[in-house]
Write an enzyme that holds these catalytic residues in place. Structure first.
Site, PDB file in Angstrom:
ATOM      1  N   HIS A  12       0.836  -1.217   0.000  1.00 40.86           N
ATOM      2  CA  HIS A  12       0.000   0.000   0.000  1.00 40.86           C
ATOM      3  C   HIS A  12       0.866   1.261   0.000  1.00 40.86           C
ATOM      4  CE1 HIS A  12      -3.243  -2.793   1.216  1.00 40.86           C
ATOM      5  NE2 HIS A  12      -2.302  -3.309   1.983  1.00 40.86           N
ATOM      6  N   SER A  61      14.242  21.788 -16.076  1.00 37.47           N
ATOM      7  CA  SER A  61      13.055  22.613 -16.282  1.00 37.47           C
ATOM      8  C   SER A  61      13.462  23.879 -17.005  1.00 37.47           C
ATOM      9  CB  SER A  61      12.453  22.944 -14.914  1.00 37.47           C
ATOM     10  OG  SER A  61      11.720  24.140 -14.983  1.00 37.47           O
ATOM     11  N   LYS A  71      16.047  22.051 -11.078  1.00 40.71           N
ATOM     12  CA  LYS A  71      15.312  20.805 -11.323  1.00 40.71           C
ATOM     13  C   LYS A  71      16.110  19.714 -12.033  1.00 40.71           C
ATOM     14  CE  LYS A  71      11.177  20.295 -11.149  1.00 40.71           C
ATOM     15  NZ  LYS A  71      10.276  19.618 -10.266  1.00 40.71           N
ATOM     16  N   GLU A 111       8.772   9.077 -16.652  1.00 43.27           N
ATOM     17  CA  GLU A 111       7.376   9.513 -16.800  1.00 43.27           C
ATOM     18  C   GLU A 111       6.831   9.137 -18.184  1.00 43.27           C
ATOM     19  OE1 GLU A 111       6.895  13.562 -14.346  1.00 43.27           O
ATOM     20  OE2 GLU A 111       8.706  13.467 -15.531  1.00 43.27           O
TER      21      GLU A 111
END
Ligand code: ARG
Length: 474
Positions: free
Chosen positions: A171, A292, A298, A305
């Protein structure tokens, strides 16, 4: 377009009409040409189409349906066409609809009369069913090779971490301690099933539909076993109607791709989380991260992704093919032409995602020190403590309750189980003795697992050895 108005591309030739145009008045409307063509995407089948045609022609010669010199002309012509396509010299003309017609027309333009005999005893229906099977056989081998490479990358990384402990989650909550290597090998297992599924898919599809014709076979004495053997098929299909309409293997192939994509998406999700500042479990090398345009600090896991996102398209392909197949009337229908769009798309997507995953796995390090700093958070040793009590004769349900109360006490007191004194522990069970400390603390617990396949150090070392050996044989 006027009748006979088909340009012949690179083959300087007078306008040639398709044989069925004898049946029609006038050529097809431009819209028809655009809408029915599949050449734009099935041209990637050209090698398989040519190899299949050569085998077919050889069989026709063996059966005396064409002469040996005709076979030679056909073969040489097809090889030339293959070279023209490979070198980008072939002009694809969509008025020929698909790769089968484009190649055949080019052959007729090259060698004339003999070329007109190539399609003897054959339909594009069994031809395309063969092409796609040949293509898929190869593609499965490529995907299997990529699976193996990715497995090897995982095993290599797992081999570096057969002792280092991390939290195992259920979980996404801290559950029990596990060895990092065991976590990594869980992906090797998933991929191994993916490989086996593809193997099974290849076995089922590896029968030759050639000789099934449009739907009913042929009145000519074709030797189906000869073409099947030449093309490396395991067998010939038993039923001509099924052979031209069966695309089960396409749905199955895409499903296999979809599960690979699923597994890659699970990896992607884990590692996006693991690479966050909050977790800090892993570092992906800079060259596989992006930044970024606005925030200079970043370091984004865009590759992961995108692997995660591309899974959606593969599922889409699966749904598309299943829907194309649903409720099709028996026999060949032009609907089947669209199978290739989705088969190719799913295969290409998974293929590039595998490359990306392999690169990431090969260029990621586990920050064992950082993982250690928070390893004692979340009572990862609670289950082991309950099992310790079982060892002392306490019923598991009671042990579960005792440890639950101890955890609640620790939370109130801001302590860890391993930080409790024997006197404190004994308040909850008089059976607890000094040996309890061997079972407390994440690293101690990971060393105590004794079941086969457990996520402990010993088991992980054994699994690493098993995989190194198995993968070395591939
Ligand atoms: N291009 C078609 C396909 O991919 C094969 C052509 C069959 N056409 C036909 N009219 N029977 O399925």
């Amino acid at each position: 377009m006027a009748k006979g108005g088909f340009a012949f591309g690179a083959h300087e030739m007078d306008k040639q009409e398709k044989s069925w145009e004898k049946r029609f008045t006038g050529g097809p409307d431009a819209l028809t040409v655009d809408f029915v063509q599949s050449l734009s995407y099935d041209k990637r089948l050209y090698k398989y189409d040519i190899v299949g045609s050569i085998a077919h022609a050889q069989m026709l010669a063996e059966q005396k349906l064409i002469t040996k010199p005709e076979f030679k002309q056909i073969k040489d012509g097809l090889i030339e066409i293959s070279q023209e396509i490979a070198e980008g010299r072939f002009k694809f003309d969509k008025t020929y609809e698909d790769i089968h017609m484009a190649i055949e027309a080019a052959l007729v333009a090259k060698i004339g009369q003999a070329g007109e005999k190539l399609h003897t005893g054959r339909s594009r229906n069994d031809q395309v069913a063969m092409d796609i099977r040949l293509w898929m056989r190869d593609q499965i081998e490529i995907l299997q090779a990529k699976i193996t490479l990715l497995q090897k990358a995982f095993v290599k990384l797992a081999g570096k971490h057969t002792e280092d402990v991390m939290p195992g989650f259920t979980h996404l909550q801290r559950a029990q301690p596990i060895v990092i290597g065991a976590y990594l090998l869980s992906f090797v297992e998933r991929l191994e099933r993916d490989l086996a599924r593809l193997k099974n898919c290849r076995q089922l599809l590896n029968v030759s539909p050639l000789g099934s014709g449009a739907v009913a076979g042929s009145t000519l004495a074709l030797d189906r076993k000869s073409t099947a053997e030449q093309l490396g098929f395991f067998d010939i299909s038993r039923n001509s109607i099924d052979a031209v309409s069966d695309r089960d293997f396409c749905a199955e192939f895409i499903f296999d791709c979809a599960l690979i994509a699923t597994h890659l998406s699970q990896l992607a999700e884990d590692w996006i989380i693991f690479s966050s500042t909050e977790f800090g479990f892993i570092s992906v090398e800079d060259s596989f991260c992006t930044s970024s345009s606005m925030m200079p600090q970043k370091r984004n896991p865009d590759i992961l992704e995108l692997i995660r996102a591309k899974t959606g398209a593969v599922y889409g392909s699966l749904m598309a093919v299943l829907t194309i197949l649903k409720a099709q009337p028996t026999g060949y229908n032009r609907d089947l032409q669209e199978d290739k769009i989705h088969v190719f798309a799913a295969s290409d997507t998974v293929s590039s995602s595998m490359d990306a995953a392999c690169a990431i796995v090969s260029h990621t390090t586990f920050n064992t020190r950082k993982i250690k700093t928070s390893l004692e958070e979340g009572f990862l040793d609670a289950t082991a403590l309950a099992e310790y009590l079982v060892g002392k004769g306490v019923a598991f349900r009671q042990a579960h309750g005792i440890v639950g109360s101890l955890v609640a006490y620790c939370e109130r007191a801001g302590k860890k189980l391993g930080g409790l004194g024997l006197d404190e522990l004994k308040k909850y069970s008089a059976l607890i003795g000094p040996d309890v400390y061997e079972y407390l603390g994440a690293a101690n617990v990971a060393a105590k697992y004794i079941t086969e396949g457990a996520a402990g150090s010993g088991q992980t070392k054994g699994q690493v050895t098993f995989w190194q050996k198995r993968l070395a044989e591939r």
